[in-house]
Design a protein around this motif. Structure first.
Motif, PDB file in Angstrom:
ATOM      1  N   ASN A 261      49.848  42.034  42.612  1.00 21.52           N
ATOM      2  CA  ASN A 261      50.989  41.655  43.739  1.00 21.52           C
ATOM      3  C   ASN A 261      52.267  40.986  43.532  1.00 21.52           C
ATOM      4  N   THR A 262      52.398  40.538  42.093  1.00 18.95           N
ATOM      5  CA  THR A 262      53.550  40.342  41.584  1.00 18.95           C
ATOM      6  C   THR A 262      54.811  41.452  41.473  1.00 18.95           C
ATOM      7  N   ARG A 263      54.304  42.627  41.573  1.00 17.24           N
ATOM      8  CA  ARG A 263      55.063  43.889  41.371  1.00 17.24           C
ATOM      9  C   ARG A 263      55.823  43.878  39.936  1.00 17.24           C
ATOM     10  N   ALA A 264      55.334  42.941  39.019  1.00 12.21           N
ATOM     11  CA  ALA A 264      56.434  42.957  37.866  1.00 12.21           C
ATOM     12  C   ALA A 264      55.513  43.597  36.520  1.00 12.21           C
ATOM     13  N   PHE A 265      54.373  43.935  36.975  1.00 12.04           N
ATOM     14  CA  PHE A 265      53.426  44.787  35.851  1.00 12.04           C
ATOM     15  C   PHE A 265      52.726  45.914  36.157  1.00 12.04           C
ATOM     16  N   ASP A 266      52.713  46.620  34.812  1.00 13.84           N
ATOM     17  CA  ASP A 266      51.921  47.588  34.904  1.00 13.84           C
ATOM     18  C   ASP A 266      51.053  47.731  33.629  1.00 13.84           C
ATOM     19  N   LYS A 267      50.119  48.744  33.338  1.00 10.54           N
ATOM     20  CA  LYS A 267      49.338  48.975  32.390  1.00 10.54           C
ATOM     21  C   LYS A 267      48.139  47.911  32.407  1.00 10.54           C
ATOM     22  N   ILE A 268      48.006  47.449  33.606  1.00  8.91           N
ATOM     23  CA  ILE A 268      46.964  46.225  33.734  1.00  8.91           C
ATOM     24  C   ILE A 268      45.466  46.555  33.449  1.00  8.91           C
ATOM     25  N   VAL A 269      44.976  45.987  32.280  1.00 10.95           N
ATOM     26  CA  VAL A 269      43.606  46.324  31.716  1.00 10.95           C
ATOM     27  C   VAL A 269      42.932  45.150  31.844  1.00 10.95           C
ATOM     28  N   THR A 270      41.536  45.449  32.572  1.00 11.80           N
ATOM     29  CA  THR A 270      40.815  44.198  33.010  1.00 11.80           C
ATOM     30  C   THR A 270      39.490  44.562  32.310  1.00 11.80           C
ATOM     31  N   GLN A 271      38.989  43.258  31.893  1.00 10.22           N
ATOM     32  CA  GLN A 271      37.771  43.502  30.845  1.00 10.22           C
ATOM     33  C   GLN A 271      36.638  42.380  31.727  1.00 10.22           C
ATOM     34  N   PRO A 332      15.164  25.895  30.565  1.00 12.61           N
ATOM     35  CA  PRO A 332      15.190  27.042  31.714  1.00 12.61           C
ATOM     36  C   PRO A 332      13.935  28.118  31.681  1.00 12.61           C
ATOM     37  N   LEU A 333      13.964  28.322  33.257  1.00 19.84           N
ATOM     38  CA  LEU A 333      13.045  29.249  33.498  1.00 19.84           C
ATOM     39  C   LEU A 333      13.398  30.572  33.555  1.00 19.84           C
ATOM     40  N   VAL A 334      14.749  30.773  33.680  1.00 23.50           N
ATOM     41  CA  VAL A 334      15.127  32.241  33.855  1.00 23.50           C
ATOM     42  C   VAL A 334      16.322  32.350  32.711  1.00 23.50           C
ATOM     43  N   ARG A 335      17.025  33.391  32.655  1.00 19.01           N
ATOM     44  CA  ARG A 335      18.161  33.457  31.728  1.00 19.01           C
ATOM     45  C   ARG A 335      19.671  33.276  32.073  1.00 19.01           C
ATOM     46  N   PRO A 336      19.956  32.082  31.912  1.00 22.76           N
ATOM     47  CA  PRO A 336      21.196  31.943  32.777  1.00 22.76           C
ATOM     48  C   PRO A 336      22.381  32.475  31.803  1.00 22.76           C
ATOM     49  N   SER A 337      23.635  32.825  32.458  1.00 21.53           N
ATOM     50  CA  SER A 337      24.621  33.328  31.957  1.00 21.53           C
ATOM     51  C   SER A 337      26.004  32.921  32.650  1.00 21.53           C
ATOM     52  N   THR A 338      27.157  33.405  32.336  1.00 22.35           N
ATOM     53  CA  THR A 338      28.416  32.955  33.043  1.00 22.35           C
ATOM     54  C   THR A 338      29.308  34.319  32.697  1.00 22.35           C
ATOM     55  N   ARG A 339      30.455  34.347  33.301  1.00 15.72           N
ATOM     56  CA  ARG A 339      31.204  35.580  33.321  1.00 15.72           C
ATOM     57  C   ARG A 339      32.810  35.107  32.998  1.00 15.72           C
ATOM     58  N   LEU A 340      33.361  35.626  32.107  1.00 14.34           N
ATOM     59  CA  LEU A 340      34.595  35.686  31.676  1.00 14.34           C
ATOM     60  C   LEU A 340      35.570  36.788  32.283  1.00 14.34           C
ATOM     61  N   HIS A 341      36.690  36.445  32.850  1.00  9.26           N
ATOM     62  CA  HIS A 341      37.525  37.470  33.588  1.00  9.26           C
ATOM     63  C   HIS A 341      38.844  37.551  32.634  1.00  9.26           C
ATOM     64  N   ILE A 342      38.858  38.633  31.849  1.00  8.15           N
ATOM     65  CA  ILE A 342      39.985  38.880  31.018  1.00  8.15           C
ATOM     66  C   ILE A 342      40.926  39.902  31.411  1.00  8.15           C
ATOM     67  N   VAL A 343      42.057  39.628  31.373  1.00  4.97           N
ATOM     68  CA  VAL A 343      43.339  40.781  31.792  1.00  4.97           C
ATOM     69  C   VAL A 343      44.376  40.719  30.949  1.00  4.97           C
ATOM     70  N   HIS A 344      44.979  41.690  30.575  1.00  6.00           N
ATOM     71  CA  HIS A 344      46.202  41.660  29.879  1.00  6.00           C
ATOM     72  C   HIS A 344      47.270  42.899  30.618  1.00  6.00           C
ATOM     73  N   ALA A 345      48.341  42.832  30.717  1.00  2.35           N
ATOM     74  CA  ALA A 345      49.250  43.678  31.286  1.00  2.35           C
ATOM     75  C   ALA A 345      50.782  43.525  30.471  1.00  2.35           C
ATOM     76  N   ILE A 346      51.348  44.577  30.760  1.00  2.00           N
ATOM     77  CA  ILE A 346      52.757  44.551  30.359  1.00  2.00           C
ATOM     78  C   ILE A 346      53.815  44.546  31.443  1.00  2.00           C
ATOM     79  N   LYS A 347      55.048  43.578  31.211  1.00  2.00           N
ATOM     80  CA  LYS A 347      55.872  43.688  31.894  1.00  2.00           C
ATOM     81  C   LYS A 347      56.616  44.926  32.336  1.00  2.00           C
TER      82      LYS A 347
END
Length: 352
Positions: A261-271, A332-347
């Motif tokens: 939405n910034t319209r400033a970046f391309d090659k946006i890679v999401t992990q 714990p009675l179950v297997r807890p976890s969490t999630r990281l959002h990792i993004v890099h891009a080129i201006k």
């Protein structure tokens, strides 16, 4: 030895970060906090420094021993006739700080820091020809740093950040969204400060808890119990406190869209990084990450008490909330976890 260096402080007042750095801290419900930001919810004390070191080690496992993702080396390759490459590390994390007198801007405080976990120092060591500037909210005890590494105090939750346009080759922001009331504006400032062809790296944890691979939203839709009622209740309370502060808790999952939405970046890679919590993984690397994550949350849970009390929760309610979450963490009675959002891009070469 810690030296007193004059620095330029907001409102054009000359100040010092020396032996007595108490003006940069305040006490709240028994924990020490920074005074620059009322938005950021976590303490600025030794326990929080320990916790940030644990998370830094988790990320190094995820990033194959490095402190970053993306084409960092390509972007920072020295080019004949070009200026020295510059890295800006926003929210650089816990460290030991002392003042430097090199500032010329009225709303930032230059400082130096040393801590084995500090990613800006890691980058300065790996890229000795680059200039690295780390920015955070609180000054702590100083140690030696590489000559190409400088640290500054600045509240990044403001309309205009005190750095020149198209000045940096790499801008890195990690675990920032809980201290930023307008994240789209923050990304626009990053786009302004980054040179064309420069690299932005964003890393944000998702506040939504996960049990046995299912998020709280998915479990609620299916009517299935989480198996960690205390754990899930605490993180919902945490998210509500952030919303009450004006923080958009959906930012981590929306990072690619917000960058677009910034319209400033391309090659946006999401992990996405799925982080186990505890001792249930069978894979040795995943088990190590899980153990580090467990220790991280063991420290973080009591650090949330001032946030809950500031939001109007009674002391016994906050204590009960944290104790029940700790019970789920320990047994714990179950297997807890969490999630990281990792993004890099080129201006883009030319931004719209």
């Amino acid at each position: 030895m810690r030296l007193n260096y004059p620095v330029v402080f907001p409102l054009n007042q000359i100040s010092f970060v020396g032996e007595d750095d108490s003006q940069y801290f305040c006490q709240l419900y028994g924990r020490r906090f920074n005074v620059l930001s009322q938005t950021y919810p976590l303490p600025a004390d030794e326990e929080e420094v320990r916790r940030s070191e644990l998370y830094h080690k988790i990320l190094q496992f995820l990033f194959d021993g490095k402190s970053y993702v993306g084409p960092m080396k390509e972007v920072l390759t020295p080019r004949e006739g070009k200026e020295r490459c510059r890295i800006l590390d926003l929210g650089t994390g816990g460290g030991f700080w002392y003042a430097d007198a090199s500032s010329t801007l009225s709303d930032r405080v230059p400082i130096y820091v040393s801590l084995t976990e500090n990613r800006a120092i890691d980058l300065a060591d790996e890229f000795p020809t680059a200039e690295v500037i780390g920015v955070d909210l609180a000054p702590l005890q100083p140690r030696e740093v590489p000559e190409n590494c400088t640290f500054e105090l600045c509240d990044l939750d403001q309309f205009f950040l005190p750095y020149p346009s198209e000045h940096f080759d790499v801008i890195h922001a990690r675990f920032m969204h809980t201290g930023i009331s307008n994240y789209p504006r923050f990304l626009n400032e990053i786009a302004r400060m980054l040179r064309p062809g420069g690299l932005v790296i964003l890393v944000e944890p998702d506040p939504e808890p996960i049990a046995d691979g299912k998020t709280a939203t998915e479990l609620a839709r299916s009517g299935q119990p989480s198996g960690m009622r205390g754990w899930f209740t605490l993180w919902e309370a945490y998210a509500q406190c952030l919303r009450d502060k004006g923080i958009d808790v959906k930012v981590p999952a929306q990072l690619p869209t917000l960058l677009t939405n910034t319209r400033a970046f391309d090659k946006i890679v999401t992990q996405e990084g799925n982080i186990p919590i505890g001792f249930w993984p069978k894979d040795p690397v995943a088990l190590t990450i899980g153990q580090l994550a467990w220790m991280n949350y063991d420290i973080m849970l009591p650090a949330l008490k001032p946030l809950f009390l500031s939001a109007g929760m009674k002391d016994w309610e906050a204590k009960k909330l944290i104790e029940e979450a700790h019970q789920d963490l320990y047994y714990p009675l179950v297997r807890p976890s969490t999630r990281l959002h990792i993004v890099h891009a080129i201006k883009k070469a030319t931004s719209l």
